[in-house]
Write a protein that holds these residues in place. Structure first.
Motif, PDB file in Angstrom:
ATOM      1  N   ALA A  90      25.376  44.757  37.761  1.00 57.90           N
ATOM      2  CA  ALA A  90      25.052  43.324  37.535  1.00 57.90           C
ATOM      3  C   ALA A  90      24.199  42.696  38.556  1.00 57.90           C
ATOM      4  O   ALA A  90      24.602  42.907  40.044  1.00 57.90           O
ATOM      5  N   ILE A  91      23.233  42.191  38.349  1.00 61.76           N
ATOM      6  CA  ILE A  91      22.007  41.757  39.319  1.00 61.76           C
ATOM      7  C   ILE A  91      21.714  40.250  39.279  1.00 61.76           C
ATOM      8  O   ILE A  91      21.396  39.830  38.250  1.00 61.76           O
ATOM      9  N   GLY A  92      22.153  39.662  40.186  1.00 64.80           N
ATOM     10  CA  GLY A  92      22.193  37.962  40.015  1.00 64.80           C
ATOM     11  C   GLY A  92      23.095  37.273  40.961  1.00 64.80           C
ATOM     12  O   GLY A  92      23.660  37.836  42.017  1.00 64.80           O
ATOM     13  N   GLY A  93      23.532  36.077  40.476  1.00 62.16           N
ATOM     14  CA  GLY A  93      24.266  35.321  41.187  1.00 62.16           C
ATOM     15  C   GLY A  93      25.579  35.638  40.897  1.00 62.16           C
ATOM     16  O   GLY A  93      26.058  36.454  40.127  1.00 62.16           O
ATOM     17  N   GLY A  94      26.517  34.643  41.250  1.00 61.21           N
ATOM     18  CA  GLY A  94      27.990  35.096  41.132  1.00 61.21           C
ATOM     19  C   GLY A  94      28.459  35.220  39.902  1.00 61.21           C
ATOM     20  O   GLY A  94      29.345  35.865  39.297  1.00 61.21           O
ATOM     21  N   LYS A  95      28.042  34.174  38.802  1.00 58.30           N
ATOM     22  CA  LYS A  95      28.334  34.331  37.393  1.00 58.30           C
ATOM     23  C   LYS A  95      27.858  35.617  36.768  1.00 58.30           C
ATOM     24  O   LYS A  95      28.599  36.006  35.953  1.00 58.30           O
ATOM     25  N   CYS A  96      26.744  35.925  36.966  1.00 49.61           N
ATOM     26  CA  CYS A  96      26.324  37.214  36.477  1.00 49.61           C
ATOM     27  C   CYS A  96      27.211  38.113  37.025  1.00 49.61           C
ATOM     28  O   CYS A  96      27.356  39.207  35.927  1.00 49.61           O
ATOM     29  N   ILE A  97      27.467  38.470  38.292  1.00 45.79           N
ATOM     30  CA  ILE A  97      28.272  39.441  38.809  1.00 45.79           C
ATOM     31  C   ILE A  97      29.714  39.387  38.178  1.00 45.79           C
ATOM     32  O   ILE A  97      30.227  40.495  37.631  1.00 45.79           O
ATOM     33  N   HIS A 126      37.282  43.222  43.764  1.00 47.97           N
ATOM     34  CA  HIS A 126      37.857  43.578  42.567  1.00 47.97           C
ATOM     35  C   HIS A 126      38.187  42.532  41.530  1.00 47.97           C
ATOM     36  O   HIS A 126      38.782  42.418  40.688  1.00 47.97           O
ATOM     37  N   ILE A 127      37.866  41.378  42.015  1.00 51.20           N
ATOM     38  CA  ILE A 127      38.570  39.916  41.279  1.00 51.20           C
ATOM     39  C   ILE A 127      37.149  39.317  40.474  1.00 51.20           C
ATOM     40  O   ILE A 127      35.960  39.494  41.108  1.00 51.20           O
ATOM     41  N   TYR A 128      37.438  38.988  39.340  1.00 49.47           N
ATOM     42  CA  TYR A 128      36.645  38.051  38.815  1.00 49.47           C
ATOM     43  C   TYR A 128      36.921  36.803  38.129  1.00 49.47           C
ATOM     44  O   TYR A 128      37.825  36.923  37.789  1.00 49.47           O
ATOM     45  N   VAL A 129      36.314  35.751  37.751  1.00 50.63           N
ATOM     46  CA  VAL A 129      36.644  34.621  37.318  1.00 50.63           C
ATOM     47  C   VAL A 129      35.767  34.449  36.017  1.00 50.63           C
ATOM     48  O   VAL A 129      34.666  34.573  35.816  1.00 50.63           O
ATOM     49  N   VAL A 130      36.617  33.875  34.968  1.00 51.16           N
ATOM     50  CA  VAL A 130      35.955  33.471  33.678  1.00 51.16           C
ATOM     51  C   VAL A 130      36.245  32.097  33.250  1.00 51.16           C
ATOM     52  O   VAL A 130      37.234  31.572  33.767  1.00 51.16           O
ATOM     53  N   TYR A 131      35.163  31.103  32.919  1.00 46.70           N
ATOM     54  CA  TYR A 131      35.196  30.078  32.753  1.00 46.70           C
ATOM     55  C   TYR A 131      35.129  29.740  31.264  1.00 46.70           C
ATOM     56  O   TYR A 131      34.670  30.288  30.376  1.00 46.70           O
ATOM     57  N   ASP A 132      35.296  28.295  30.800  1.00 48.79           N
ATOM     58  CA  ASP A 132      34.781  27.871  29.478  1.00 48.79           C
ATOM     59  C   ASP A 132      33.455  27.565  29.685  1.00 48.79           C
ATOM     60  O   ASP A 132      32.787  27.111  30.335  1.00 48.79           O
TER      61      ASP A 132
END
Length: 362
Positions: A90-97, A126-132
């Motif tokens: 993943a290459i980009g900002g936080g949401k892309c990562i 190892h954490i990631y966040v998902v949004y609506d």
């Protein structure tokens, strides 16, 4: 039981992106690149050339801009077939990562992160966040392990907007308070283990680097120049801060994001800006001396970080908003990571104390 987690390999420096092909090739396996539109426009040709020179022919996907479950499903459908990737980079900002992590989680693939900004310490975690679709948090999910590889090109980072870099400093500067409090309280870190004292040492060193080099690093960014101070600051905000929080644990400051992310106008502010402010409140709750709080808040104010809610949201909070913020903070699993138990009333009183004490600095 102590648990310490980290990426398998971390590569940082000006021009590091040029090494992406060689770095991916040494891992072995088929690759999918998830690239945000800005990075694709600026560096896409170079990324493709670096991969080709290393004998790689990755599948390239363009990120839509939001890490939502529908977007994750779209990306997974794009790589569906007999040759699913073994590595997602993943290459980009936080949401892309985050989206890249989500893809790798679903595919059982290894993940590589290549941040285009240094606004948080998420690339190593190892954490990631998902949004609506309205950017409301849906879930915080965890990979089985940390990224296989993190590549941080400081020539890319130095070209990003100043406020994003400043937010990264805000996210890192208070790790010393959260990690130390969690360790002293016998709390759990992000792996469910006891705080590692290695992480406490990293948090302290991270704090020292921020105090010593933040001003010079910001000045270097303003000139568009990668200097030793800038390199140290990026290492502190991305690597050291990331390892410290995951293996050390969190406390009140990150707990406060539950309320800050739900209340307008503070919800519109970047994570690192929220954390910088919240650490001032945490220091009051953890029993820091007024002199220590004044020094911390003074440094934050001098480099442009908020120290009050009025700083953070351009207006003071109402009494009801303080109550909501305090109540929502108490719902976090990290809230018990303090020397002594606290209540919602304690948090509200600390918020009011900070607003009153530093009102003149606004």
């Amino acid at each position: 039981m102590i648990i310490f987690g980290s990426p398998s390999r971390y590569v940082q420096g000006a021009g590091a992106l040029n090494q992406i092909g060689a770095e991916l090739a040494r891992l072995g396996g088929s690759v999918a690149l998830l690239v945000d539109p800005v990075m694709n426009e600026k560096y896409g040709a170079g990324i493709r050339a670096a991969c080709e020179s290393a004998g790689l022919t990755p599948q390239i996907l363009i990120f839509s801009g939001e890490c939502t479950d529908p977007e994750i499903s779209r990306l997974l459908a794009a790589v569906d077939g007999p040759n699913k990737p073994e590595i997602v980079a993943a290459i980009g900002g936080g949401k892309c990562i985050d989206a890249g992590k989500a893809m790798s989680h679903q595919l059982g693939a290894r993940v590589v992160t290549v941040p285009s900004i240094a606004s948080t310490d998420a690339p190593t975690s190892h954490i990631y966040v998902v949004y609506d679709d309205d950017h409301r948090l849906v879930a915080v999910r965890k990979l089985a392990r940390n990224p296989e590889l993190v590549i941080v090109d400081t020539a890319v980072i130095v070209a990003a907007p100043r406020q994003l870099f400043l937010a990264g400093i805000g996210d890192a500067i208070g790790k010393i308070h959260e990690v130390t409090c969690c360790a002293d309280a016998g709390g759990k870190n992000m792996f469910g283990g006891t705080s590692a004292w290695t992480a406490v040492a990293l948090a302290k060193s991270c704090h020292e680097i921020v105090l010593a080099h933040a001003r010079d690093a910001l000045a270097a960014l303003d000139r568009g120049e990668v200097t030793p101070a800038f390199e140290r600051m990026v290492e502190a905000t991305v690597l050291m801060s990331g390892l410290a929080f995951e293996s050390g644990g969190l406390s009140v400051a990150h707990s406060m994001t539950r309320g800050l992310s739900a209340l307008v106008p503070w919800s519109h502010q970047m994570h690192g800006m929220q954390i910088a402010y919240a650490n001032v409140v945490q220091m009051r709750l953890q029993g820091a001396t007024e002199d220590a709080i004044d020094r911390f808040a003074g440094f934050c104010h001098d480099i442009g970080l908020p120290v009050t809610l009025a700083d953070l949201g351009d207006r003071a909070p109402t009494e009801d908003e303080v109550t909501i913020l305090a109540d929502m903070t108490m719902t976090s699993p990290h809230i018990g990571h303090l020397p002594a138990p606290i209540t919602s009333r304690d948090i509200a009183e600390a918020i009011d104390w900070v607003e009153t004490r530093f009102k003149a600095a606004q």
